[in-house]
Design a protein around this motif. Structure first.
Motif, mmCIF file in Angstrom:
data_model
loop_
_atom_site.group_PDB
_atom_site.id
_atom_site.type_symbol
_atom_site.label_atom_id
_atom_site.label_comp_id
_atom_site.label_asym_id
_atom_site.label_seq_id
_atom_site.Cartn_x
_atom_site.Cartn_y
_atom_site.Cartn_z
ATOM 1 N N ILE A 31 0.759 -1.148 0.063
ATOM 2 C CA ILE A 31 0.018 0.046 -0.075
ATOM 3 C C ILE A 31 0.945 1.471 -0.043
ATOM 4 C CG2 ILE A 31 -1.691 1.378 1.422
ATOM 5 C CD1 ILE A 31 -2.788 -1.437 2.563
ATOM 6 N N GLY A 32 2.055 1.043 0.577
ATOM 7 C CA GLY A 32 2.946 2.439 0.503
ATOM 8 C C GLY A 32 2.697 3.002 2.119
ATOM 9 N N ARG A 33 1.910 2.703 2.887
ATOM 10 C CA ARG A 33 1.697 3.138 4.127
ATOM 11 C C ARG A 33 0.841 2.074 5.133
ATOM 12 N NH1 ARG A 33 -3.175 7.689 3.576
ATOM 13 N NH2 ARG A 33 -3.540 7.052 5.861
ATOM 14 N N PRO A 34 0.885 2.391 6.531
ATOM 15 C CA PRO A 34 0.001 1.514 7.271
ATOM 16 C C PRO A 34 -1.499 1.616 6.831
ATOM 17 C CG PRO A 34 1.570 2.780 8.688
ATOM 18 C CD PRO A 34 1.666 3.489 7.244
ATOM 19 N N TYR A 112 -14.977 -2.603 3.866
ATOM 20 C CA TYR A 112 -14.250 -2.149 2.889
ATOM 21 C C TYR A 112 -12.845 -2.704 3.043
ATOM 22 C CZ TYR A 112 -13.462 1.524 6.352
ATOM 23 O OH TYR A 112 -13.136 1.990 7.572
ATOM 24 N N THR A 113 -12.049 -2.737 1.840
ATOM 25 C CA THR A 113 -10.761 -3.200 2.211
ATOM 26 C C THR A 113 -10.005 -2.198 0.803
ATOM 27 O OG1 THR A 113 -9.439 -5.211 2.361
ATOM 28 C CG2 THR A 113 -10.967 -5.345 0.341
ATOM 29 N N HIS A 114 -8.691 -2.359 1.189
ATOM 30 C CA HIS A 114 -7.662 -1.638 0.093
ATOM 31 C C HIS A 114 -7.800 -2.413 -1.052
ATOM 32 C CE1 HIS A 114 -4.346 0.309 -1.707
ATOM 33 N NE2 HIS A 114 -4.616 1.278 -0.747
ATOM 34 N N GLU A 115 -7.869 -1.616 -2.200
ATOM 35 C CA GLU A 115 -7.856 -2.261 -3.354
ATOM 36 C C GLU A 115 -6.603 -3.264 -3.735
ATOM 37 O OE1 GLU A 115 -7.885 0.687 -6.253
ATOM 38 O OE2 GLU A 115 -5.895 1.219 -6.148
ATOM 39 N N HIS A 133 -19.012 -0.257 -4.916
ATOM 40 C CA HIS A 133 -18.051 0.796 -5.391
ATOM 41 C C HIS A 133 -16.508 0.664 -4.998
ATOM 42 C CE1 HIS A 133 -19.388 2.514 -1.675
ATOM 43 N NE2 HIS A 133 -18.401 3.705 -1.841
ATOM 44 N N ARG A 134 -15.932 1.779 -5.553
ATOM 45 C CA ARG A 134 -14.446 1.984 -5.163
ATOM 46 C C ARG A 134 -14.353 3.518 -5.041
ATOM 47 N NH1 ARG A 134 -10.477 -2.292 -7.321
ATOM 48 N NH2 ARG A 134 -11.801 -3.993 -7.526
ATOM 49 N N LEU A 140 -6.486 6.301 1.117
ATOM 50 C CA LEU A 140 -6.430 5.095 0.766
ATOM 51 C C LEU A 140 -7.633 4.566 -0.133
ATOM 52 C CD1 LEU A 140 -6.262 3.936 4.524
ATOM 53 C CD2 LEU A 140 -4.539 3.539 3.103
ATOM 54 N N LYS A 141 -7.157 3.783 -1.117
ATOM 55 C CA LYS A 141 -8.076 3.550 -2.082
ATOM 56 C C LYS A 141 -8.599 2.140 -1.861
ATOM 57 C CE LYS A 141 -5.236 5.495 -5.648
ATOM 58 N NZ LYS A 141 -4.298 5.364 -6.627
ATOM 59 N N ARG A 142 -10.127 2.334 -1.483
ATOM 60 C CA ARG A 142 -10.843 1.335 -0.878
ATOM 61 C C ARG A 142 -12.068 0.648 -1.807
ATOM 62 N NH1 ARG A 142 -11.635 4.383 4.711
ATOM 63 N NH2 ARG A 142 -9.543 3.553 5.736
ATOM 64 N N VAL A 143 -12.205 -0.496 -1.532
ATOM 65 C CA VAL A 143 -13.408 -1.213 -2.397
ATOM 66 C C VAL A 143 -14.205 -1.754 -1.359
ATOM 67 C CG1 VAL A 143 -13.708 -3.643 -3.718
ATOM 68 C CG2 VAL A 143 -11.651 -2.510 -4.129
ATOM 69 N N PHE A 144 -15.461 -1.111 -1.812
ATOM 70 C CA PHE A 144 -16.582 -1.264 -0.738
ATOM 71 C C PHE A 144 -17.253 -2.345 -0.948
ATOM 72 C CE2 PHE A 144 -15.231 2.851 -0.083
ATOM 73 C CZ PHE A 144 -15.262 3.308 1.005
ATOM 74 N N MET A 145 -17.730 -3.238 -0.218
ATOM 75 C CA MET A 145 -18.575 -4.640 -0.660
ATOM 76 C C MET A 145 -19.867 -4.576 0.438
ATOM 77 S SD MET A 145 -15.298 -7.008 -1.027
ATOM 78 C CE MET A 145 -16.201 -8.135 -2.210
#
Length: 150
Positions: A31-34, A112-115, A133-134, A140-145
């Protein structure tokens, strides 16, 4: 068979933070970060009654954070101790989250989780979650479910 999760108490905080750190640290480079769960205030979440733990013989093996929202239960975080991976604790925590959401009157559970956490997205898809959606939140780039509960 694992015991049902129990509400976390403040004395569990250090173990909870260690599980979260161990579970999410591998994603920092990707991710590049926590990831978001590593930044949460677990003392606050425990105080709100949002954190549940699986405790096996005095050792916390997994955690789940559930946050009631207006239209759905938010499955905010689920993490398993590395030593307990593959034992079914994660599945038990996810089933507990769904039962808790139903018991609270919700027909929908969301997460949601990171893409870049493609393994998680695949797992959630296999157990009935669908992507809605995303979006980018807090950098943080998240994927929503969501999953509709029967």
């Amino acid at each position: 068979m694992h015991p049902d999760p129990r509400p976390a108490i403040l004395a569990d905080r250090q173990a909870i933070e260690e599980i979260v750190r161990d579970a999410y640290s591998p994603y920092i480079r990707r991710i590049g970060r926590p990831p978001g769960p590593m930044l949460d205030d677990y003392e606050f979440l425990i105080g709100k009654g949002s954190v549940y733990v699986v405790d096996l013989e005095g050792t916390i093996q997994g955690i789940v954070v559930l946050i009631p929202e207006q239209d759905a239960m938010l499955l905010d975080n689920v993490a398993v101790a590395p030593s307990a991976k593959g034992t079914g604790i994660g599945r038990r925590l996810l089933e507990f989250a769904e039962r808790s959401a139903r018991a609270a009157g919700y027909r929908v559970i969301r997460l949601y989780t990171h893409e870049t956490m493609t393994e998680n997205i695949a797992l959630y898809s296999r157990i009935g979650y669908t992507e809605t959606h995303r979006a980018e939140e807090k950098g943080l780039k998240r994927v929503f479910m969501v999953k509709h509960l029967g």
